[in-house]
Scaffold this motif. Structure first.
Motif: not given
Length: 148
Positions: A57-68, A101-112, A115-118
């Protein structure tokens, strides 16, 4: 919702989903009106999506218009973990726990932002203010201020 029950059925056999969510032994997921098994699936997806929103939520505008696709995949994996976790006598398979665990790490990287959502709108970080004043710029000396 970032994923659907159909997405969960692609990730796990339906009989496994029924074992995890169908406490009443209805033997199926009824959408209209929703039976308890279907409601439990929706609750698991909602909990997973809430966790995802908390990270991004601090990195991307929610809700997503289309779910990545990445968010959908994380939602599926976390919802499955939620379903396993709700059953106290179900042992969470090691692969499912590792996937969480792997997905939580991805979320942490998205937060930082590592990792970016195209194609998604990033929220700009809050403005940082700097002060260019020093003690010498003060109007009143400490000796005067201590009198009050």
């Amino acid at each position: 919702m970032y994923c659907s029950i159909e997405d969960l059925k692609k990730a796990l056999p339906e009989r496994v989903l029924l074992q995890l969510a169908d406490d009443e032994n209805d033997g199926e997921f009824v959408i209209v009106p929703p039976n308890a098994a279907y409601s439990r699936i929706v609750d698991a997806i909602t909990r997973a999506d809430t966790l995802i929103d908390g990270y991004v939520c601090g990195r991307y505008t929610l809700p997503f218009l289309s779910v990545p696709a990445l968010i959908k995949n994380i939602s599926v994996n976390l919802a499955i973990c939620e379903l396993y976790a709700r059953s106290h006598d179900a042992i969470i398979p090691e692969g499912i726990a590792e996937r969480r665990k792997s997905n939580i790490k991805i979320l942490e990287n998205l937060q930082r932002g590592t990792v970016l959502l195209p194609g998604q709108t990033k929220e700009e970080p809050a403005a940082v203010f700097t002060v260019n004043k020093t003690d010498d710029d003060r109007e009143f000396p400490d000796s005067l201020l201590r009198q009050y």
